[in-house]
Write a protein that holds these residues in place. Structure first.
Motif, mmCIF file in Angstrom:
data_model
loop_
_atom_site.group_PDB
_atom_site.id
_atom_site.type_symbol
_atom_site.label_atom_id
_atom_site.label_comp_id
_atom_site.label_asym_id
_atom_site.label_seq_id
_atom_site.Cartn_x
_atom_site.Cartn_y
_atom_site.Cartn_z
ATOM 1 N N GLN A 452 16.821 -26.381 -11.408
ATOM 2 C CA GLN A 452 15.373 -26.310 -11.364
ATOM 3 C C GLN A 452 14.930 -25.536 -10.131
ATOM 4 O OE1 GLN A 452 13.529 -30.136 -11.668
ATOM 5 N NE2 GLN A 452 11.462 -29.366 -11.286
ATOM 6 N N PHE A 453 14.066 -24.550 -10.338
ATOM 7 C CA PHE A 453 13.556 -23.728 -9.240
ATOM 8 C C PHE A 453 12.058 -23.999 -9.112
ATOM 9 C CE2 PHE A 453 17.314 -21.786 -10.965
ATOM 10 C CZ PHE A 453 18.016 -21.351 -9.862
ATOM 11 N N VAL A 454 11.691 -24.607 -7.983
ATOM 12 C CA VAL A 454 10.319 -25.031 -7.741
ATOM 13 C C VAL A 454 9.592 -23.932 -6.962
ATOM 14 C CG1 VAL A 454 8.862 -26.793 -6.670
ATOM 15 C CG2 VAL A 454 11.055 -27.430 -7.718
ATOM 16 N N PRO A 455 8.344 -23.614 -7.306
ATOM 17 C CA PRO A 455 7.605 -22.587 -6.567
ATOM 18 C C PRO A 455 7.524 -22.888 -5.073
ATOM 19 C CG PRO A 455 6.441 -23.194 -8.582
ATOM 20 C CD PRO A 455 7.575 -24.158 -8.433
ATOM 21 N N GLN A 456 7.762 -21.869 -4.284
ATOM 22 C CA GLN A 456 7.722 -21.982 -2.822
ATOM 23 C C GLN A 456 6.764 -20.942 -2.249
ATOM 24 O OE1 GLN A 456 11.763 -21.468 -1.510
ATOM 25 N NE2 GLN A 456 12.509 -23.330 -2.521
ATOM 26 N N HIS A 457 6.242 -21.260 -1.067
ATOM 27 C CA HIS A 457 5.383 -20.309 -0.374
ATOM 28 C C HIS A 457 6.255 -19.171 0.154
ATOM 29 C CE1 HIS A 457 2.026 -18.729 1.816
ATOM 30 N NE2 HIS A 457 2.583 -18.923 2.999
ATOM 31 N N ALA A 458 5.997 -17.950 -0.280
ATOM 32 C CA ALA A 458 6.801 -16.789 0.102
ATOM 33 C C ALA A 458 5.859 -15.628 0.407
ATOM 34 C CB ALA A 458 7.786 -16.431 -1.005
ATOM 35 N N PRO A 459 5.253 -15.617 1.588
ATOM 36 C CA PRO A 459 4.234 -14.593 1.898
ATOM 37 C C PRO A 459 4.767 -13.163 1.845
ATOM 38 C CG PRO A 459 4.837 -15.872 3.856
ATOM 39 C CD PRO A 459 5.421 -16.577 2.686
ATOM 40 N N ALA A 460 5.995 -12.930 2.307
ATOM 41 C CA ALA A 460 6.535 -11.567 2.278
ATOM 42 C C ALA A 460 6.711 -11.090 0.840
ATOM 43 C CB ALA A 460 7.860 -11.508 3.025
ATOM 44 N N LEU A 461 7.183 -11.976 -0.020
ATOM 45 C CA LEU A 461 7.333 -11.632 -1.433
ATOM 46 C C LEU A 461 5.965 -11.354 -2.056
ATOM 47 C CD1 LEU A 461 9.025 -11.418 -4.055
ATOM 48 C CD2 LEU A 461 8.698 -13.883 -4.341
ATOM 49 N N SER A 462 4.988 -12.163 -1.743
ATOM 50 C CA SER A 462 3.642 -11.961 -2.276
ATOM 51 C C SER A 462 3.086 -10.603 -1.853
ATOM 52 C CB SER A 462 2.710 -13.079 -1.817
ATOM 53 O OG SER A 462 3.140 -14.330 -2.324
ATOM 54 N N GLN A 463 3.343 -10.218 -0.614
ATOM 55 C CA GLN A 463 2.886 -8.921 -0.126
ATOM 56 C C GLN A 463 3.571 -7.781 -0.877
ATOM 57 O OE1 GLN A 463 3.536 -8.922 4.116
ATOM 58 N NE2 GLN A 463 2.015 -10.537 4.489
ATOM 59 N N ARG A 464 4.886 -7.937 -1.138
ATOM 60 C CA ARG A 464 5.593 -6.892 -1.887
ATOM 61 C C ARG A 464 5.075 -6.820 -3.316
ATOM 62 N NH1 ARG A 464 9.978 -8.826 1.072
ATOM 63 N NH2 ARG A 464 10.849 -9.998 -0.679
ATOM 64 N N PHE A 465 4.769 -7.972 -3.918
ATOM 65 C CA PHE A 465 4.236 -7.968 -5.284
ATOM 66 C C PHE A 465 2.885 -7.255 -5.326
ATOM 67 C CE2 PHE A 465 2.313 -10.587 -8.937
ATOM 68 C CZ PHE A 465 2.760 -9.690 -9.877
ATOM 69 N N SER A 466 2.033 -7.503 -4.349
ATOM 70 C CA SER A 466 0.732 -6.824 -4.292
ATOM 71 C C SER A 466 0.911 -5.321 -4.087
ATOM 72 C CB SER A 466 -0.119 -7.416 -3.161
ATOM 73 O OG SER A 466 -0.425 -8.774 -3.413
ATOM 74 N N ALA A 467 1.834 -4.968 -3.191
ATOM 75 C CA ALA A 467 2.097 -3.537 -2.945
ATOM 76 C C ALA A 467 2.693 -2.868 -4.172
ATOM 77 C CB ALA A 467 3.030 -3.383 -1.747
ATOM 78 N N TRP A 468 3.553 -3.585 -4.873
ATOM 79 C CA TRP A 468 4.156 -3.041 -6.099
ATOM 80 C C TRP A 468 3.092 -2.800 -7.163
ATOM 81 C CZ3 TRP A 468 4.268 -5.026 -11.074
ATOM 82 C CH2 TRP A 468 5.164 -4.418 -11.961
#
Length: 500
Positions: A452-468
């Protein structure tokens, strides 16, 4: 305790699994298959090699059983890639073309002159005009392959989905038959009555006698001979359709993802979205309306990047083991391997790495991380559209060979905000097939260990997703870029097929 033999033809390998009535894998055998990547979108495999290897896998899986276990084998099922297709001589069974993979887009140019609108085609098939589907490969073969033309002139031509070809090869049948799911991916089947569409055959200039007979998924297709053992082949289906049943009867609040050569995501819903694919998946007399989106480049994208890395960088498994989101200088990867799938449908999108500074200092592992993230990012665009229809999805179930990458699963959880569940046995297509053969037991795989993979706070990933997302908007045509944010266009639910 009954046992079932499941044969699974995938993009990278063929597999045979013996499964019991509760979904436990008893034995298995697997063999990698070669893929030839040519120019102009040619992606081919050897039909005779696939046949030989899947027969050998079946025999090896059965030979691992005890004498008593062999006596418990009841029936066999076959699951295959849906849009892969080849041509054969219907009388001599001589193979006339290689297997043209579902990823093969050589026939795209032959579709431009067909007088049919997207709305008309979708109303008949539930799908979109795409070079990935079988009819594009048929038209290309008729134009460029002398052996195919000669067979057509002699009324001996048969265009056969890989499912139909393997069914004939495994059972030794004289007639070519295919199930409705695989038939639908030729783009020539009317999904309301599950028969070849006379209108589409005329528009695409394909004769019905060049196509196999459409049968139910749960048909008796013949006997598979394995040494002294004879097993009835009682189920044939497309791989993504059977994934929905890997945990039993599918739930409308669950998103099902199968990640292998490509990544496929689907859910059961009465809602519709013209940018996604509409399918009807049958289980006996029960029918499920399904919406599906595709990411064309998953494992193939990883393989392409790894092939560009010298052997001094380490093996594929070593590199993938180092993938994580904490690395420095993770670039963006605009993933058009095999063309963009849902919701954009752009076959000619060129892939590229992007970095705000320079790619010079980007390591191979950082590039692989970007490729894996791109698969998750593309899936998330589809998830947003699938989630627009009630009831709201609450979890993701993931399977397929690439699902073994923890970072892919965790990335999906983080950007979707949903828990991701991955079972210990990742061969979801085979297990969905086994569930049907086992009689749809209610206690199917209750004892399965699940990660089971529970959502985690990942600000760097979120920034890359927005940039992508911003980088994709800049690369896409204006109408396609709008799909990054737009709500799906809703249509009235489609009528169900009258037969399975």
């Amino acid at each position: 305790m009954p046992l079932f033999l499941i044969l699974d033809q995938g993009g990278q390998s063929v597999r045979a699994l013996v499964v019991d009535h509760q979904g436990n894998v008893v034995t298995r055998a697997q063999h990698a298959i070669a893929t030839h990547y040519g120019s102009k979108g040619h992606i081919e495999q050897d039909a005779d090699a696939i046949t030989r290897d899947i027969k050998q896998c079946a025999l090896r899986a059965v030979q691992k059983l005890s004498i008593i276990q062999r006596q418990q084998l009841r029936s066999a099922g076959l699951v295959t890639q849906r849009a892969s297709l080849l041509a054969v001589n219907a009388n001599s069974q001589q193979v006339l073309t290689p297997v043209m993979s579902w990823q093969d887009i050589r026939g795209g140019g032959n579709l431009r002159k067909v007088a049919i609108t997207t709305t008309e085609l979708r109303s008949i098939t539930g799908l979109r005009l795409s070079p990935h589907y079988g009819v594009a490969k048929m038209r290309w073969s008729l134009k460029h392959n002398h052996a195919v033309n000669k067979a057509a002139e002699a009324d001996e031509l048969m265009f056969t989905p890989i499912a139909s070809f393997l069914t004939q090869q495994l059972t030794g049948g004289k007639q070519y038959q295919t199930d409705a799911v695989n038939a639908s991916r030729t783009l020539l089947m009317d999904h309301i009555n599950c028969q070849w569409s006379a209108e589409l055959l005329e528009k695409f200039a394909i004769k019905q006698q060049w196509l196999p007979t459409i049968c139910a998924n749960d048909e008796y297709y013949g006997e598979i001979q394995l040494g002294n053992l004879s097993l009835p082949l009682h189920y044939v289906n497309g791989d993504q359709a059977t994934v929905l049943f890997s945990r039993g009867k599918p739930s409308p609040t669950t998103l099902s993802i199968n990640v292998g050569t490509g990544a496929f995501i689907s859910r059961v819903t009465d809602g519709d979205d013209t940018a996604l694919l509409r399918s009807l998946v049958h289980h006996g007399k029960e029918q499920f309306r399904v919406l599906e989106g595709t990411v064309n480049g998953a494992a193939t994208a990883i393989q392409q990047v790894i092939s560009e890395v010298t052997t001094k960088q380490g093996s594929q498994s070593d590199l993938l083991a180092q993938v994580n989101g904490q690395l420095n200088n993770i670039p963006l990867f605009l993933n058009g391997i095999g063309g963009l799938g849902a919701p954009f449908w752009l076959p000619g999108f060129n892939s590229e790495f992007q970095h705000p500074e320079s790619l010079d200092g980007v390591t191979p592992v950082a590039k692989l991380t970007a490729v894996i993230e791109s698969v998750a990012f593309l899936l998330q665009i589809i998830i947003q559209r699938l989630s627009a229809h009630p009831p709201t999805p609450t979890k993701i179930e993931i399977c397929g060979g690439l699902s073994r990458l923890d970072y892919l699963c965790q990335t999906l959880a983080n950007i979707s905000g949903m828990e991701v569940f991955r079972e210990q046995e990742v061969e979801g297509s085979a297990l969905g097939c086994a569930w049907w053969l086992a009689g749809s037991p209610a206690d199917w795989r209750n004892a399965e260990v699940t990660s089971q993979f529970v959502p985690q706070h990942a600000p760097a990933l979120s920034q890359r997703f927005s940039a992508w997302q911003q980088a994709m908007r800049q690369r896409l045509p204006a109408d396609k870029a709008a799909m990054m944010d737009s709500q799906p266009q809703t249509l009235s639910p489609l009528d169900a097929c009258s037969s399975s």
